[in-house]
Write an enzyme that holds these catalytic residues in place. Sequence first.
Site, mmCIF file in Angstrom:
data_model
loop_
_atom_site.group_PDB
_atom_site.id
_atom_site.type_symbol
_atom_site.label_atom_id
_atom_site.label_comp_id
_atom_site.label_asym_id
_atom_site.label_seq_id
_atom_site.Cartn_x
_atom_site.Cartn_y
_atom_site.Cartn_z
ATOM 1 N N GLU A 105 -4.962 9.548 9.178
ATOM 2 C CA GLU A 105 -3.537 9.438 9.557
ATOM 3 C C GLU A 105 -3.277 10.206 10.857
ATOM 4 O OE1 GLU A 105 -0.523 8.632 7.340
ATOM 5 O OE2 GLU A 105 -1.808 7.424 6.041
ATOM 6 N N CYS A 113 -11.242 3.287 -0.497
ATOM 7 C CA CYS A 113 -9.903 3.745 -0.126
ATOM 8 C C CYS A 113 -9.541 3.031 1.176
ATOM 9 C CB CYS A 113 -9.930 5.258 0.081
ATOM 10 S SG CYS A 113 -8.430 5.918 0.824
ATOM 11 N N THR A 114 -8.291 2.625 1.264
ATOM 12 C CA THR A 114 -7.852 1.827 2.411
ATOM 13 C C THR A 114 -8.180 2.444 3.778
ATOM 14 O OG1 THR A 114 -5.747 2.945 2.087
ATOM 15 C CG2 THR A 114 -5.929 0.678 1.292
ATOM 16 N N HIS A 115 -8.183 3.776 3.827
ATOM 17 C CA HIS A 115 -8.365 4.447 5.114
ATOM 18 C C HIS A 115 -9.841 4.541 5.557
ATOM 19 C CE1 HIS A 115 -4.296 5.571 4.198
ATOM 20 N NE2 HIS A 115 -4.176 6.337 5.269
ATOM 21 N N CYS A 118 -3.753 -1.117 -2.024
ATOM 22 C CA CYS A 118 -4.065 0.296 -2.232
ATOM 23 C C CYS A 118 -5.082 0.432 -3.378
ATOM 24 C CB CYS A 118 -2.770 1.012 -2.598
ATOM 25 S SG CYS A 118 -2.961 2.747 -2.984
ATOM 26 N N ASP A 158 0.865 -1.189 0.000
ATOM 27 C CA ASP A 158 0.000 0.000 0.000
ATOM 28 C C ASP A 158 0.894 1.228 0.000
ATOM 29 O OD1 ASP A 158 -2.375 1.566 0.304
ATOM 30 O OD2 ASP A 158 -1.870 1.856 2.403
ATOM 31 N N SER A 159 0.271 2.381 -0.213
ATOM 32 C CA SER A 159 1.017 3.633 -0.156
ATOM 33 C C SER A 159 1.461 3.947 1.276
ATOM 34 C CB SER A 159 0.140 4.766 -0.696
ATOM 35 O OG SER A 159 -1.083 4.797 0.013
HETATM 36 N N1 DGL Z 1 -3.976 3.781 -0.033
HETATM 37 C C1 DGL Z 1 -4.668 4.822 -0.758
HETATM 38 C C2 DGL Z 1 -5.907 4.228 -1.412
HETATM 39 O O1 DGL Z 1 -6.443 3.234 -0.985
HETATM 40 C C3 DGL Z 1 -5.045 5.965 0.145
HETATM 41 C C4 DGL Z 1 -3.879 6.805 0.601
HETATM 42 C C5 DGL Z 1 -3.170 7.486 -0.539
HETATM 43 O O2 DGL Z 1 -3.703 8.430 -1.157
HETATM 44 O O3 DGL Z 1 -2.075 7.065 -0.831
HETATM 45 O O4 DGL Z 1 -6.377 4.765 -2.380
#
Ligand code: DGL
Length: 278
Positions: free
Chosen positions: A159, A191-193, A80, A17-18
């Site tokens: 975050e 989105c992961t978050h 991600c 993931d990012s």
């Molecule tokens: N992991 C990214 C996603 O799921 C979210 C965080 C980012 O923008 O890198 O899209």
Amino acid sequence: MDEQINSRALAPVGVFDSGVGGLTVAREIMRQLPNEKIVYFGDTARVPYGSKSKETILRYSRQIIRFLKTKGVKAIVVACNTASALALEEIRDEIDMPIIGVVKPGAKVAVEKTVNKRVGVIATEATISSGLYTDYIKAQDADVTVYSKACPLFVPLVEEGWLKDSVTEEVARRYLEELKEQNIDTLVLGCTHYPLLRNMIGKLMGDEVTLVNPAYETAVSLGELLEEKGLAAGNENRYASEMYDFYVSDAAEKFKKFANSILPFRIENISQINIEEY
Ligand code: DGL
């Protein structure tokens, strides 16, 4: 031959993931597939991906896959959403191992859940402008109307740990207002978050809206894929000293704090690597 397949099956799954958000996907894999070892990479030096171009995300994803290959992974999960939406299709043709993302599984559940055929998708700007959630949903059921909304402030708020904060609630109210007006009955947390804001989003959208977390279905799809390829680990792995390895490209301590707040066990060792070397 059988022996070869079995030893390959004991290899870890690479999850990337990012940053920290993909831990929501890793957590689901740990829950559903407890025999699988995981090597997790969080690109904490270069997060966020959600505001970057396709070329950049492709370059980052290729580097990460090269790194994960050095760890002997047998399959890769692009945890991600942004990398799944912008890079996965091209990368799939370049590598010689099974790879899955989170967008397709998320879209599948949305189509299964919706009754009134009005589905909302919230995600980063890059994921929304790729149009991939809409494409996958419509490919399964052309009668579904998809309402998309980028929610870029959610990632920094999560975050920051402001999961129950009134500021986050106000931001969420504003983002979700127009989706509420569209009378959707299903909302993809693309989105992961966002699954970490599930309670707040659920409260604002109301009980009549089903929230879809692609992480759950991604773990299901991974299990099926590993079985199909003869790569599913048996319980031999449970005796391994380290089931889970964590790597980041920066800020290991911050990652550790976040990870320990969402994983069901404590992690101590996180290695920092220079991803630009790969
Ligand atoms: N992991 C990214 C996603 O799921 C979210 C965080 C980012 O923008 O890198 O899209």
